[in-house]
Design a protein around this motif. Sequence first.
Motif, PDB file in Angstrom:
ATOM      1  N   PHE A 191      -2.089  -5.986   6.473  1.00 40.20           N
ATOM      2  CA  PHE A 191      -0.857  -5.062   6.223  1.00 40.20           C
ATOM      3  C   PHE A 191      -0.002  -5.083   7.624  1.00 40.20           C
ATOM      4  N   THR A 192       0.730  -5.345   7.139  1.00 43.42           N
ATOM      5  CA  THR A 192       2.203  -5.421   7.920  1.00 43.42           C
ATOM      6  C   THR A 192       2.911  -4.231   7.613  1.00 43.42           C
ATOM      7  N   PRO A 193       3.632  -3.338   8.678  1.00 46.70           N
ATOM      8  CA  PRO A 193       4.095  -2.544   8.244  1.00 46.70           C
ATOM      9  C   PRO A 193       5.138  -2.752   7.290  1.00 46.70           C
ATOM     10  N   GLU A 194       5.623  -4.052   7.254  1.00 49.13           N
ATOM     11  CA  GLU A 194       7.092  -3.621   5.806  1.00 49.13           C
ATOM     12  C   GLU A 194       6.320  -3.313   4.940  1.00 49.13           C
ATOM     13  N   GLN A 195       4.571  -3.638   4.711  1.00 50.64           N
ATOM     14  CA  GLN A 195       3.686  -3.656   3.228  1.00 50.64           C
ATOM     15  C   GLN A 195       3.208  -2.038   2.948  1.00 50.64           C
ATOM     16  N   ILE A 196       3.656  -0.963   3.572  1.00 51.99           N
ATOM     17  CA  ILE A 196       3.051  -0.124   3.839  1.00 51.99           C
ATOM     18  C   ILE A 196       3.862   0.926   3.344  1.00 51.99           C
ATOM     19  N   VAL A 197       3.653   1.698   2.552  1.00 46.90           N
ATOM     20  CA  VAL A 197       4.976   3.118   2.151  1.00 46.90           C
ATOM     21  C   VAL A 197       4.697   4.876   2.493  1.00 46.90           C
ATOM     22  N   THR A 198       4.533   5.209   2.723  1.00 45.92           N
ATOM     23  CA  THR A 198       3.719   6.706   3.383  1.00 45.92           C
ATOM     24  C   THR A 198       5.092   7.530   3.436  1.00 45.92           C
ATOM     25  N   THR A 199       4.477   8.891   2.985  1.00 43.72           N
ATOM     26  CA  THR A 199       5.137  10.664   3.253  1.00 43.72           C
ATOM     27  C   THR A 199       5.931  10.677   4.429  1.00 43.72           C
ATOM     28  N   LEU A 200       6.566  11.403   4.426  1.00 47.38           N
ATOM     29  CA  LEU A 200       6.228  11.927   6.562  1.00 47.38           C
ATOM     30  C   LEU A 200       6.103  13.584   5.851  1.00 47.38           C
ATOM     31  N   GLU A 201       5.878  14.765   6.495  1.00 54.84           N
ATOM     32  CA  GLU A 201       5.401  16.340   6.054  1.00 54.84           C
ATOM     33  C   GLU A 201       6.222  16.649   7.365  1.00 54.84           C
ATOM     34  N   SER A 202       7.085  17.679   6.672  1.00 56.85           N
ATOM     35  CA  SER A 202       7.770  18.306   7.458  1.00 56.85           C
ATOM     36  C   SER A 202       8.187  20.226   6.538  1.00 56.85           C
ATOM     37  N   LYS A 203       7.919  20.900   7.892  1.00 53.19           N
ATOM     38  CA  LYS A 203       8.659  22.476   7.056  1.00 53.19           C
ATOM     39  C   LYS A 203      10.279  22.325   7.073  1.00 53.19           C
ATOM     40  N   MET A 204      10.547  23.236   5.174  1.00 53.69           N
ATOM     41  CA  MET A 204      11.891  22.417   5.427  1.00 53.69           C
ATOM     42  C   MET A 204      12.619  23.748   4.096  1.00 53.69           C
ATOM     43  N   LYS A 205      13.560  24.304   4.516  1.00 52.77           N
ATOM     44  CA  LYS A 205      14.530  25.250   4.235  1.00 52.77           C
ATOM     45  C   LYS A 205      15.405  25.130   2.908  1.00 52.77           C
ATOM     46  N   ALA A 244       0.669  -1.094  -0.286  1.00 52.35           N
ATOM     47  CA  ALA A 244      -0.151   0.242   0.434  1.00 52.35           C
ATOM     48  C   ALA A 244       0.577   1.406  -0.155  1.00 52.35           C
ATOM     49  N   ILE A 245       0.667   2.050  -0.845  1.00 48.82           N
ATOM     50  CA  ILE A 245       1.169   3.944  -0.634  1.00 48.82           C
ATOM     51  C   ILE A 245       0.539   4.736  -0.711  1.00 48.82           C
ATOM     52  N   THR A 246       0.074   5.602   0.376  1.00 42.39           N
ATOM     53  CA  THR A 246      -0.492   6.547   0.638  1.00 42.39           C
ATOM     54  C   THR A 246       0.096   7.576   0.888  1.00 42.39           C
ATOM     55  N   CYS A 247      -0.418   8.935   0.194  1.00 44.97           N
ATOM     56  CA  CYS A 247       0.170  10.176   0.821  1.00 44.97           C
ATOM     57  C   CYS A 247      -1.144  11.095   0.969  1.00 44.97           C
ATOM     58  N   GLY A 248      -1.321  11.874   1.650  1.00 46.40           N
ATOM     59  CA  GLY A 248      -1.896  13.321   2.057  1.00 46.40           C
ATOM     60  C   GLY A 248      -1.903  13.261   3.329  1.00 46.40           C
ATOM     61  N   PRO A 249      -2.760  14.605   3.761  1.00 46.26           N
ATOM     62  CA  PRO A 249      -2.657  14.674   4.929  1.00 46.26           C
ATOM     63  C   PRO A 249      -2.527  14.059   6.253  1.00 46.26           C
ATOM     64  N   PRO A 250      -1.460  14.404   6.977  1.00 46.15           N
ATOM     65  CA  PRO A 250      -0.835  13.810   8.258  1.00 46.15           C
ATOM     66  C   PRO A 250      -2.414  12.763   9.240  1.00 46.15           C
ATOM     67  N   ILE A 251      -3.466  13.502   9.181  1.00 44.20           N
ATOM     68  CA  ILE A 251      -4.424  12.918   9.993  1.00 44.20           C
ATOM     69  C   ILE A 251      -4.944  11.880   9.032  1.00 44.20           C
ATOM     70  N   MET A 252      -5.107  12.197   7.680  1.00 43.54           N
ATOM     71  CA  MET A 252      -6.000  11.412   6.910  1.00 43.54           C
ATOM     72  C   MET A 252      -4.256   9.828   6.973  1.00 43.54           C
ATOM     73  N   ILE A 253      -3.197  10.004   6.644  1.00 43.06           N
ATOM     74  CA  ILE A 253      -2.422   9.109   6.926  1.00 43.06           C
ATOM     75  C   ILE A 253      -3.161   8.444   8.563  1.00 43.06           C
ATOM     76  N   LYS A 254      -2.665   8.829   9.310  1.00 45.35           N
ATOM     77  CA  LYS A 254      -3.291   7.892  10.841  1.00 45.35           C
ATOM     78  C   LYS A 254      -4.120   7.421  10.570  1.00 45.35           C
ATOM     79  N   PHE A 255      -5.132   7.406  10.312  1.00 47.37           N
ATOM     80  CA  PHE A 255      -6.319   6.931  10.228  1.00 47.37           C
ATOM     81  C   PHE A 255      -6.141   5.032   9.565  1.00 47.37           C
ATOM     82  N   VAL A 256      -5.720   5.791   7.995  1.00 46.28           N
ATOM     83  CA  VAL A 256      -5.199   4.982   7.074  1.00 46.28           C
ATOM     84  C   VAL A 256      -4.352   4.071   7.077  1.00 46.28           C
ATOM     85  N   LEU A 257      -3.860   4.378   8.193  1.00 47.69           N
ATOM     86  CA  LEU A 257      -1.960   3.107   8.212  1.00 47.69           C
ATOM     87  C   LEU A 257      -3.590   2.461   9.310  1.00 47.69           C
ATOM     88  N   LYS A 258      -3.972   2.719  10.063  1.00 44.00           N
ATOM     89  CA  LYS A 258      -4.809   2.264  11.508  1.00 44.00           C
ATOM     90  C   LYS A 258      -5.177   1.436  10.014  1.00 44.00           C
TER      91      LYS A 258
END
Length: 276
Positions: free
Chosen positions: A227-241, A206-220
Amino acid sequence: MSNPLLPHLATLTQVKDLAVGIKLFRCKFNDSQVGANFDYRPGQFGFLSAFGVGESPFGLTSTKGRLNSEVEFAVARVGTVTAALHELEEGDTVGIRGPYGNWFPLDEVRGKRIVIIGGGIGMAPLRPVIQTIIYNRRDYDELILLCAARQPNLLVFKEEYDEWAAAPNTRFHVTVDVGDNSWKGNVGLITKLLADVAPTPDNAVAITCGPPIMIKFVLKGLKELGFTPEQIVTTLESKMKCGIGKCGRCNVGERYICLDGPVFRYDQILKFLEEF
Ligand SMILES: Cc1cc2nc3c(=O)[nH]c(=O)nc-3n(C[C@H](O)[C@H](O)[C@H](O)COP(=O)(O)OP(=O)(O)OC[C@H]3O[C@@H](n4cnc5c(N)ncnc54)[C@H](O)[C@@H]3O)c2cc1C
Ligand code: FES
């Protein structure tokens, strides 16, 4: 040595509305050699600058090789830089630096069933993932696409839905949190759609990307489907410079999201998520 923080000049060859408050910018590097050397993969990002205002990171939403040497970004208007970008028109000049970060592991997941779950502007970096799988359809097993937005006029890449839905061995579903008079499709959170479609975890990623709150519940939801954690790919958001591991603006624990991410396997970030 050239300054890695210096953007390359590019001209906007197309500016179009993707959804309310979201625009697609197609950019052509002024130096064709820079364009030819701008080698990127699905999931990587670049900084787009509005001169005199500032720069911000955005996922590359085009697929290398599809638009000659042009690149595309989908930009949601949320603040200072994005508002300035939204004022620009075709023919205007922007700055681009990148590509930065890692990418979705599309080589490693060949032969697997791919479940893609995208919400809102999170579809931007997923679009080249979808395109890559569709253009190399026989390299992957079944493709299950779940797209969502808060409301119908916030759905992005709608004009590509027919192509995605018609791809061989593909199931395509869209939902909105809240419908309107013209909306005839699914209504409800993407987690409900995920539970309804219930993709099997057998030989799947599973590959997922979206707002952090969505990711949290999609992972659940994915965990509930087996799905095991090894079967899930996601993105992390952060401020960047800087985007290149120098400023320390994006670190989580010992990792820099700009260098080690933004794409992570869930088992790699379980500890980070606890720290967030
Ligand atoms: C790797 C990466 C890829 C991204 N890809 C996209 C994309 O494809 N399309 C897109 O529209 N946006 C994307 N973003 C978010 C985008 O960078 C921010 O929306 C943008 O920097 C906001 O700039 P601003 O000056 O307009 O907003 P500001 O005036 O700085 O802030 C306005 C609001 O946006 C929030 N914000 C600012 N920076 C970020 C950030 N980096 N992440 C999340 N929220 C932020 C602020 O907290 C504030 O609430 C991405 C961010 C990262 C780190
Ligand atoms: S943005 Fe500077 S270290 Fe990541």
